[in-house]
Design a protein around this motif. Sequence first.
Motif, PDB file in Angstrom:
ATOM      1  N   PHE A 207      29.513 -23.654  14.717  1.00 15.77           N
ATOM      2  CA  PHE A 207      30.612 -24.050  15.600  1.00 15.77           C
ATOM      3  C   PHE A 207      31.345 -25.244  15.019  1.00 15.77           C
ATOM      4  O   PHE A 207      30.896 -25.867  14.066  1.00 15.77           O
ATOM      5  N   ASP A 208      32.480 -25.581  15.629  1.00 13.18           N
ATOM      6  CA  ASP A 208      33.280 -26.716  15.168  1.00 13.18           C
ATOM      7  C   ASP A 208      33.092 -27.954  16.036  1.00 13.18           C
ATOM      8  O   ASP A 208      33.306 -29.071  15.568  1.00 13.18           O
ATOM      9  N   ASP A 209      32.748 -27.763  17.294  1.00 13.34           N
ATOM     10  CA  ASP A 209      32.506 -28.895  18.180  1.00 13.34           C
ATOM     11  C   ASP A 209      31.585 -28.441  19.301  1.00 13.34           C
ATOM     12  O   ASP A 209      31.473 -27.237  19.581  1.00 13.34           O
ATOM     13  N   TYR A 210      30.940 -29.404  19.949  1.00 12.15           N
ATOM     14  CA  TYR A 210      29.955 -29.111  20.992  1.00 12.15           C
ATOM     15  C   TYR A 210      30.198 -30.082  22.135  1.00 12.15           C
ATOM     16  O   TYR A 210      30.082 -31.295  21.951  1.00 12.15           O
TER      17      TYR A 210
ATOM     18  N   ASP B 237      39.040 -16.185  11.556  1.00  7.87           N
ATOM     19  CA  ASP B 237      39.286 -17.580  11.200  1.00  7.87           C
ATOM     20  C   ASP B 237      39.799 -18.355  12.408  1.00  7.87           C
ATOM     21  O   ASP B 237      40.994 -18.598  12.543  1.00  7.87           O
ATOM     22  N   CYS B 238      38.875 -18.709  13.295  1.00 13.12           N
ATOM     23  CA  CYS B 238      39.235 -19.501  14.469  1.00 13.12           C
ATOM     24  C   CYS B 238      38.262 -20.654  14.586  1.00 13.12           C
ATOM     25  O   CYS B 238      37.176 -20.639  14.018  1.00 13.12           O
ATOM     26  N   ARG B 239      38.660 -21.675  15.283  1.00 13.34           N
ATOM     27  CA  ARG B 239      37.775 -22.795  15.565  1.00 13.34           C
ATOM     28  C   ARG B 239      37.006 -22.440  16.833  1.00 13.34           C
ATOM     29  O   ARG B 239      37.561 -21.832  17.757  1.00 13.34           O
ATOM     30  N   VAL B 240      35.733 -22.844  16.901  1.00 14.80           N
ATOM     31  CA  VAL B 240      34.890 -22.526  18.051  1.00 14.80           C
ATOM     32  C   VAL B 240      34.292 -23.813  18.609  1.00 14.80           C
ATOM     33  O   VAL B 240      33.693 -24.594  17.874  1.00 14.80           O
ATOM     34  N   VAL B 241      34.471 -23.994  19.912  1.00 16.29           N
ATOM     35  CA  VAL B 241      33.904 -25.130  20.630  1.00 16.29           C
ATOM     36  C   VAL B 241      32.879 -24.581  21.619  1.00 16.29           C
ATOM     37  O   VAL B 241      33.212 -23.729  22.448  1.00 16.29           O
ATOM     38  N   MET B 242      31.652 -25.053  21.504  1.00 13.52           N
ATOM     39  CA  MET B 242      30.629 -24.695  22.478  1.00 13.52           C
ATOM     40  C   MET B 242      30.803 -25.650  23.661  1.00 13.52           C
ATOM     41  O   MET B 242      30.837 -26.867  23.479  1.00 13.52           O
ATOM     42  N   VAL B 243      30.952 -25.090  24.847  1.00 10.76           N
ATOM     43  CA  VAL B 243      31.105 -25.874  26.075  1.00 10.76           C
ATOM     44  C   VAL B 243      29.985 -25.401  26.989  1.00 10.76           C
ATOM     45  O   VAL B 243      30.060 -24.312  27.559  1.00 10.76           O
ATOM     46  N   THR B 244      28.939 -26.213  27.103  1.00  8.09           N
ATOM     47  CA  THR B 244      27.722 -25.704  27.712  1.00  8.09           C
ATOM     48  C   THR B 244      26.922 -26.802  28.397  1.00  8.09           C
ATOM     49  O   THR B 244      27.095 -27.980  28.095  1.00  8.09           O
TER      50      THR B 244
END
Length: 166
Positions: A71-74, A51-58
Amino acid sequence: MADEYTVLTAHSGTEALEKVSPDVDVVLLDRRMPGLSGDDVLETIREREIDCRVVMVTAISPGTDILDLPFDDYLVKPVSRDDIRDAVSRMLVRASYDDTIQELVAIVSKMATLESMMTLSEMEASSRYTALTERFADLRAEIDVPGSDTELYSEFSTEKIDGVFG
């Protein structure tokens, strides 16, 4: 960031999976990682029900393929240290939301991300984008938040749009 948070660093997808645990609140993933891709790491994190938030940074420009990624944000590179700090802060706040609100905000983030990269005709032609907007409407109907759908969308997407154009 290390002065504000405990930061674990991984240089490959495999190493990231070795380090992620239920104690991790926010994960920042690049879609292009050595070994396992960020997409695969994300899928494994969700399969493990961490249970974690995931941000794609790409650097990968988003297309409708992101609709399959939970994911939670991009964030599209280049991003600044402040962009990363802001994203982590937003994710820590979002972690306190109930599941329906978390899903709603993640959908709004996807919608705003796609809207920043696709033309109106591309969005109108995408059945997957249409399905996403329908899911937004369904979730909106489930919760009692003052204001119209447009106001809710604007409220939740303002931070995303500011990040894209700000």
